[in-house]
Design a protein around this motif. Structure first.
Motif, PDB file in Angstrom:
ATOM      1  N   GLU A   1      -2.862 -10.079 -18.707  1.00 28.34           N
ATOM      2  CA  GLU A   1      -2.881  -8.650 -18.409  1.00 28.34           C
ATOM      3  C   GLU A   1      -1.861  -8.305 -17.328  1.00 28.34           C
ATOM      4  O   GLU A   1      -1.776  -8.977 -16.300  1.00 28.34           O
ATOM      5  N   LEU A   2      -1.105  -7.275 -17.602  1.00 31.03           N
ATOM      6  CA  LEU A   2      -0.199  -6.683 -16.618  1.00 31.03           C
ATOM      7  C   LEU A   2      -1.029  -5.627 -15.903  1.00 31.03           C
ATOM      8  O   LEU A   2      -1.300  -4.565 -16.440  1.00 31.03           O
ATOM      9  N   TYR A   3      -1.488  -5.965 -14.698  1.00 31.50           N
ATOM     10  CA  TYR A   3      -2.364  -5.048 -13.973  1.00 31.50           C
ATOM     11  C   TYR A   3      -1.592  -3.838 -13.468  1.00 31.50           C
ATOM     12  O   TYR A   3      -2.057  -2.717 -13.569  1.00 31.50           O
ATOM     13  N   GLN A   4      -0.427  -4.100 -12.881  1.00 29.35           N
ATOM     14  CA  GLN A   4       0.338  -3.010 -12.283  1.00 29.35           C
ATOM     15  C   GLN A   4       1.806  -3.381 -12.172  1.00 29.35           C
ATOM     16  O   GLN A   4       2.125  -4.521 -11.863  1.00 29.35           O
ATOM     17  N   ILE A   5       2.648  -2.414 -12.427  1.00 24.77           N
ATOM     18  CA  ILE A   5       4.053  -2.462 -12.013  1.00 24.77           C
ATOM     19  C   ILE A   5       4.283  -1.164 -11.263  1.00 24.77           C
ATOM     20  O   ILE A   5       3.955  -0.086 -11.762  1.00 24.77           O
ATOM     21  N   HIS A   6       4.824  -1.279 -10.063  1.00 26.71           N
ATOM     22  CA  HIS A   6       5.192  -0.089  -9.298  1.00 26.71           C
ATOM     23  C   HIS A   6       6.587  -0.299  -8.739  1.00 26.71           C
ATOM     24  O   HIS A   6       6.911  -1.379  -8.257  1.00 26.71           O
TER      25      HIS A   6
ATOM     26  N   ASP B   1      17.545  -5.524   0.424  1.00 30.47           N
ATOM     27  CA  ASP B   1      17.802  -5.457   1.873  1.00 30.47           C
ATOM     28  C   ASP B   1      16.527  -5.693   2.682  1.00 30.47           C
ATOM     29  O   ASP B   1      16.222  -4.961   3.622  1.00 30.47           O
ATOM     30  N   ASP B   2      15.758  -6.689   2.278  1.00 32.35           N
ATOM     31  CA  ASP B   2      14.512  -7.075   2.956  1.00 32.35           C
ATOM     32  C   ASP B   2      13.429  -5.996   2.923  1.00 32.35           C
ATOM     33  O   ASP B   2      12.472  -6.051   3.700  1.00 32.35           O
ATOM     34  N   THR B   3      13.563  -5.009   2.053  1.00 28.14           N
ATOM     35  CA  THR B   3      12.562  -3.950   1.897  1.00 28.14           C
ATOM     36  C   THR B   3      11.885  -4.100   0.550  1.00 28.14           C
ATOM     37  O   THR B   3      12.567  -4.261  -0.473  1.00 28.14           O
ATOM     38  N   VAL B   4      10.545  -4.053   0.531  1.00 21.75           N
ATOM     39  CA  VAL B   4       9.807  -4.133  -0.731  1.00 21.75           C
ATOM     40  C   VAL B   4      10.023  -2.825  -1.485  1.00 21.75           C
ATOM     41  O   VAL B   4       9.675  -1.749  -0.996  1.00 21.75           O
ATOM     42  N   VAL B   5      10.638  -2.931  -2.667  1.00 22.13           N
ATOM     43  CA  VAL B   5      10.938  -1.749  -3.477  1.00 22.13           C
ATOM     44  C   VAL B   5      10.211  -1.774  -4.823  1.00 22.13           C
ATOM     45  O   VAL B   5      10.298  -0.817  -5.592  1.00 22.13           O
TER      46      VAL B   5
ATOM     47  N   VAL C   1       0.841  -1.199   0.000  1.00 23.85           N
ATOM     48  CA  VAL C   1       0.000   0.000   0.000  1.00 23.85           C
ATOM     49  C   VAL C   1       0.875   1.248   0.000  1.00 23.85           C
ATOM     50  O   VAL C   1       0.630   2.197  -0.766  1.00 23.85           O
ATOM     51  N   GLU C   2       1.914   1.275   0.818  1.00 17.88           N
ATOM     52  CA  GLU C   2       2.830   2.423   0.865  1.00 17.88           C
ATOM     53  C   GLU C   2       3.535   2.616  -0.474  1.00 17.88           C
ATOM     54  O   GLU C   2       3.610   3.735  -0.997  1.00 17.88           O
ATOM     55  N   LEU C   3       4.049   1.543  -1.042  1.00 17.23           N
ATOM     56  CA  LEU C   3       4.733   1.596  -2.340  1.00 17.23           C
ATOM     57  C   LEU C   3       3.791   2.100  -3.420  1.00 17.23           C
ATOM     58  O   LEU C   3       4.126   3.022  -4.175  1.00 17.23           O
ATOM     59  N   HIS C   4       2.599   1.514  -3.512  1.00 18.80           N
ATOM     60  CA  HIS C   4       1.618   1.908  -4.514  1.00 18.80           C
ATOM     61  C   HIS C   4       1.232   3.375  -4.345  1.00 18.80           C
ATOM     62  O   HIS C   4       1.172   4.135  -5.321  1.00 18.80           O
ATOM     63  N   THR C   5       1.001   3.799  -3.114  1.00 19.05           N
ATOM     64  CA  THR C   5       0.620   5.188  -2.843  1.00 19.05           C
ATOM     65  C   THR C   5       1.721   6.147  -3.280  1.00 19.05           C
ATOM     66  O   THR C   5       1.447   7.154  -3.954  1.00 19.05           O
ATOM     67  N   ARG C   6       2.954   5.855  -2.931  1.00 18.35           N
ATOM     68  CA  ARG C   6       4.066   6.740  -3.299  1.00 18.35           C
ATOM     69  C   ARG C   6       4.285   6.775  -4.809  1.00 18.35           C
ATOM     70  O   ARG C   6       4.525   7.849  -5.385  1.00 18.35           O
ATOM     71  N   ALA C   7       4.214   5.623  -5.472  1.00 20.05           N
ATOM     72  CA  ALA C   7       4.431   5.572  -6.923  1.00 20.05           C
ATOM     73  C   ALA C   7       3.322   6.317  -7.664  1.00 20.05           C
ATOM     74  O   ALA C   7       3.598   7.133  -8.548  1.00 20.05           O
ATOM     75  N   ARG C   8       2.064   6.068  -7.299  1.00 18.19           N
ATOM     76  CA  ARG C   8       0.964   6.729  -8.020  1.00 18.19           C
ATOM     77  C   ARG C   8       0.970   8.232  -7.759  1.00 18.19           C
ATOM     78  O   ARG C   8       0.665   9.018  -8.648  1.00 18.19           O
ATOM     79  N   THR C   9       1.321   8.636  -6.551  1.00 21.34           N
ATOM     80  CA  THR C   9       1.433  10.065  -6.265  1.00 21.34           C
ATOM     81  C   THR C   9       2.479  10.695  -7.174  1.00 21.34           C
ATOM     82  O   THR C   9       2.254  11.772  -7.748  1.00 21.34           O
ATOM     83  N   ALA C  10       3.618  10.037  -7.335  1.00 22.04           N
ATOM     84  CA  ALA C  10       4.698  10.573  -8.177  1.00 22.04           C
ATOM     85  C   ALA C  10       4.265  10.702  -9.629  1.00 22.04           C
ATOM     86  O   ALA C  10       4.490  11.736 -10.265  1.00 22.04           O
ATOM     87  N   TYR C  11       3.630   9.672 -10.197  1.00 23.51           N
ATOM     88  CA  TYR C  11       3.310   9.778 -11.621  1.00 23.51           C
ATOM     89  C   TYR C  11       2.112  10.672 -11.888  1.00 23.51           C
ATOM     90  O   TYR C  11       2.086  11.383 -12.896  1.00 23.51           O
ATOM     91  N   TYR C  12       1.137  10.705 -10.995  1.00 25.32           N
ATOM     92  CA  TYR C  12       0.026  11.639 -11.208  1.00 25.32           C
ATOM     93  C   TYR C  12       0.489  13.080 -11.025  1.00 25.32           C
ATOM     94  O   TYR C  12       0.097  13.967 -11.778  1.00 25.32           O
ATOM     95  N   ARG C  13       1.345  13.317 -10.043  1.00 26.06           N
ATOM     96  CA  ARG C  13       1.874  14.668  -9.832  1.00 26.06           C
ATOM     97  C   ARG C  13       2.698  15.104 -11.047  1.00 26.06           C
ATOM     98  O   ARG C  13       2.560  16.222 -11.534  1.00 26.06           O
ATOM     99  N   ALA C  14       3.547  14.200 -11.554  1.00 21.14           N
ATOM    100  CA  ALA C  14       4.363  14.527 -12.737  1.00 21.14           C
ATOM    101  C   ALA C  14       3.488  14.793 -13.958  1.00 21.14           C
ATOM    102  O   ALA C  14       3.859  15.580 -14.826  1.00 21.14           O
ATOM    103  N   GLY C  15       2.305  14.170 -13.999  1.00 18.52           N
ATOM    104  CA  GLY C  15       1.381  14.373 -15.113  1.00 18.52           C
ATOM    105  C   GLY C  15       0.496  15.594 -14.956  1.00 18.52           C
ATOM    106  O   GLY C  15      -0.378  15.838 -15.781  1.00 18.52           O
TER     107      GLY C  15
END
Length: 175
Positions: A95-100, A71-75, A20-34
């Motif tokens: 279908e490729l639903y998501q890559i983040h 390093d044991d962190t989901v990236v 959830v944290e990864l998805h939230t940060r990634a989508r925030t970045a690409y929507y903001r950049a757009g």
């Protein structure tokens, strides 16, 4: 940052908070950049909806979710499976639903590793076509997919800020 490969493994319920944290940060970045205004990027119930969506995907018998770890962190994460929607394409399309990828990890090869996992999924299932959608203002994602052989197929659907989601197709045998 190093370009050492990330470890890919199946996602498990214990990964939900990280996804959830990864998805939230990634989508925030690409929507903001757009150019999407910050007030339009998320809603108060957004994290809960993402959590439920990832939980459903991890539990699903028909979807595959893989995490990339450093390093044991989901990236990074990739989710894939049969096409969403109706029709009989399940025999020919994956279908490729998501890559983040965590924004601080962009450009280190993690997205490429996740994409390779999707191509392997297509080949293992003997599916001749991959399908994905990308927001048309997400130039980074569209360039990533183009570099990996994806081409727009002409299908578009409405998205935020008057920008469409563009559907793309991949022929894994052409790679």
């Amino acid at each position: 940052m190093t370009r050492t490969p990330a470890l890919l493994r199946p996602a498990v319920p214990a990964d939900l908070d990280a996804l959830v944290e990864l998805h939230t940060r990634a989508r925030t970045a690409y929507y903001r950049a757009g150019g999407l205004p910050a007030a339009d990027i998320d809603t108060p119930d957004g994290p809960a909806r993402r959590r439920e969506g990832w939980a459903r995907s991890i539990r699903s018998a028909t979807r595959t979710v893989r995490c990339a770890l450093r390093d044991d962190t989901v990236v990074g994460v990739v989710a894939m499976g049969p096409p969403l929607g109706s029709g009989n394409e399940a025999r020919t399309v994956g279908e490729l639903y998501q890559i983040h990828v965590l924004p601080g990890q962009w450009g280190l090869g993690i997205g490429g590793q996740l994409h390779t996992a999707f191509v392997r999924f297509l080949r293992d299932a003997a599916l001749p076509t991959g399908r994905v959608e990308a927001w048309e203002r997400n130039d980074r994602a569209r360039a990533f997919y183009a570099r990996h052989g994806w081409r727009p197929d002409g299908h578009r659907r409405p998205g935020p800020a008057g920008a469409c989601y563009v559907r793309m197709r991949l022929d894994p045998d052409a790679l």
